[in-house]
Design a protein around this motif. Structure first.
Motif, PDB file in Angstrom:
ATOM      1  N   LEU A   1      -6.316  71.583  27.225  1.00 14.31           N
ATOM      2  CA  LEU A   1      -5.514  72.090  28.346  1.00 14.31           C
ATOM      3  C   LEU A   1      -4.372  72.966  27.853  1.00 14.31           C
ATOM      4  O   LEU A   1      -4.048  73.995  28.464  1.00 14.31           O
ATOM      5  CB  LEU A   1      -4.957  70.919  29.161  1.00 14.31           C
ATOM      6  CG  LEU A   1      -5.935  70.179  30.068  1.00 14.31           C
ATOM      7  CD1 LEU A   1      -5.274  68.956  30.685  1.00 14.31           C
ATOM      8  CD2 LEU A   1      -6.451  71.097  31.170  1.00 14.31           C
TER       9      LEU A   1
ATOM     10  N   VAL B   1      -3.957  63.830  35.191  1.00 13.03           N
ATOM     11  CA  VAL B   1      -5.190  63.955  34.406  1.00 13.03           C
ATOM     12  C   VAL B   1      -5.393  62.719  33.529  1.00 13.03           C
ATOM     13  O   VAL B   1      -6.502  62.188  33.430  1.00 13.03           O
ATOM     14  CB  VAL B   1      -5.155  65.235  33.546  1.00 13.03           C
ATOM     15  CG1 VAL B   1      -6.290  65.242  32.530  1.00 13.03           C
ATOM     16  CG2 VAL B   1      -5.247  66.471  34.428  1.00 13.03           C
TER      17      VAL B   1
ATOM     18  N   ALA C   1      -8.889  69.247  38.926  1.00 10.76           N
ATOM     19  CA  ALA C   1      -8.679  67.847  38.549  1.00 10.76           C
ATOM     20  C   ALA C   1      -8.897  66.916  39.733  1.00 10.76           C
ATOM     21  O   ALA C   1      -9.522  65.854  39.603  1.00 10.76           O
ATOM     22  CB  ALA C   1      -7.269  67.671  37.984  1.00 10.76           C
TER      23      ALA C   1
ATOM     24  N   GLN D   1      -9.234  61.621  25.194  1.00 14.26           N
ATOM     25  CA  GLN D   1      -8.165  62.113  26.066  1.00 14.26           C
ATOM     26  C   GLN D   1      -7.259  63.088  25.325  1.00 14.26           C
ATOM     27  O   GLN D   1      -6.783  64.069  25.896  1.00 14.26           O
ATOM     28  CB  GLN D   1      -7.356  60.943  26.614  1.00 14.26           C
ATOM     29  CG  GLN D   1      -8.120  60.081  27.607  1.00 14.26           C
ATOM     30  CD  GLN D   1      -7.257  59.026  28.254  1.00 14.26           C
ATOM     31  OE1 GLN D   1      -6.036  59.161  28.323  1.00 14.26           O
ATOM     32  NE2 GLN D   1      -7.869  57.958  28.757  1.00 14.26           N
TER      33      GLN D   1
END
Length: 331
Positions: free
Chosen positions: A311, A290, A25, A304
């Protein structure tokens, strides 16, 4: 070659997936935006992560016992609505005493949120309802109540002092909500590592039958678990209400996914009995980092949610791989 593979497996088992995700990230978002690694932006990330950190700590207790709490979003909503309604009512009755309104409203909001935890605890511990079904059902009931109380509109009329101090206030240059987060992190760490109840959480999550046979009141532990989770979430709800300066019935819609993701990414096992407070805090910080990076990179909010869900799936897969590697290393 075999030695290198064995070493990599041992490193992965020890540290988990979070360090690798964090490095990735940092590289990606640093390349995407020059503002990402600035002190101002990182300070902003820490401040924004307060609410997710607190909720994730509560979620961790539920996961440690082998369950989870899908009603944390509802707890945020109920806490916000009841706290704001109570505060605005008292403020209207005694306009010259804002701190009385803040105190009564905060206690009312936290009590309302804790009540949902009591309901979850009774369903899971006493009646043996699956945590998934119980917390999902309570989530629907709670959101309905919150919308009914507000009519779907924000609640205004809280003392300005509430938002100025607990939403935007600073002490020695540090935002006030961060102090609440640090205090709750310390409390959670002490409970987990230095109390008998903390050991019981791990025991119940590791093997419920064995815990019961060893004399642990497993039903009592489960009941307390959901009250702790709800209370911590309710505190986050009041802090978030102060930040928004309104009572909102829809503020917690994404929190169940985000809090569970933070815990799993932080190494808490879905099977129960495994997890550390400090790793959960880092997991929550990672998720907010993130989100912040995607905002700076101007990624649409709809995409998003796709990344966040991905994730979570990746973290669950990593958790399964970690368990298999632990077994292979022990053989």
């Amino acid at each position: 070659m075999a030695t290198t593979s064995h070493t990599l497996k041992r490193v992965f088992v020890t540290v988990g997936v979070l360090p690798f995700l964090l490095i990735a990230a940092l590289i990606v978002f640093t390349m995407a935006s020059d503002n990402f690694l600035t002190v101002q932006n990182l300070t902003n990330v820490v401040r924004q992560s307060v609410y997710l950190v607190i909720v994730s700590l509560g979620q961790m207790f539920a996961l440690l016992t082998g369950g989870f709490d899908l009603s944390v979003g509802t707890i945020l909503a109920i806490t916000s609505v009841v706290g704001a309604l109570t505060m605005s009512t008292v403020a209207g009755a005694v306009p010259d005493a804002p701190w009385i309104a803040i105190l009564v409203g905060t206690l009312g909001g936290v009590a309302a949120g804790a009540t949902i935890g009591i309901a979850n605890g009774i369903g899971v511990a006493v009646f043996g309802v699956s945590p998934f079904i119980m917390t999902l059902g309570i989530s629907s009931v709670g959101f309905g109540i919150a919308l009914y109380l507000t009519g779907g509109t924000p609640v205004y009329g809280m003392p300005q002092t509430f938002g100025d101090v607990f939403g935007f206030g600073t002490l020695w240059g540090i935002p006030v909500p961060i102090y609440f987060a640090v205090l709750l992190i310390v409390v959670a760490w002490l409970i987990v590592n230095w109390t008998r109840l903390g050991r019981y959480f791990y025991a119940v999550g590791g093997n419920t039958k064995a815990a019961a046979l060893s004399g642990i009141n497993t039903k009592g532990v489960l009941f307390v678990t959901y009250i702790i989770c709800a209370t911590m979430t309710a505190i986050a709800g009041m802090l978030l209400t102060a930040r928004l300066d309104t009572g909102e019935a829809n503020i917690g819609a994404s929190m169940p996914l985000e809090s569970i993701a933070a815990c799993i990414i932080g190494g808490v096992s879905l099977r129960g009995g495994v997890g550390r407070v400090e790793n959960v805090v880092l997991g929550a910080l990672f998720i907010v980092l993130v989100q912040n990076g995607m905002n700076l990179a101007r990624i649409e909010s709809y995409l998003q949610t796709v990344v966040l869900g991905g994730l979570l799936i990746l973290a669950v897969i990593a958790d399964r791989m970690r368990i298999r590697m632990m077994a292979s290393l022990q053989d």
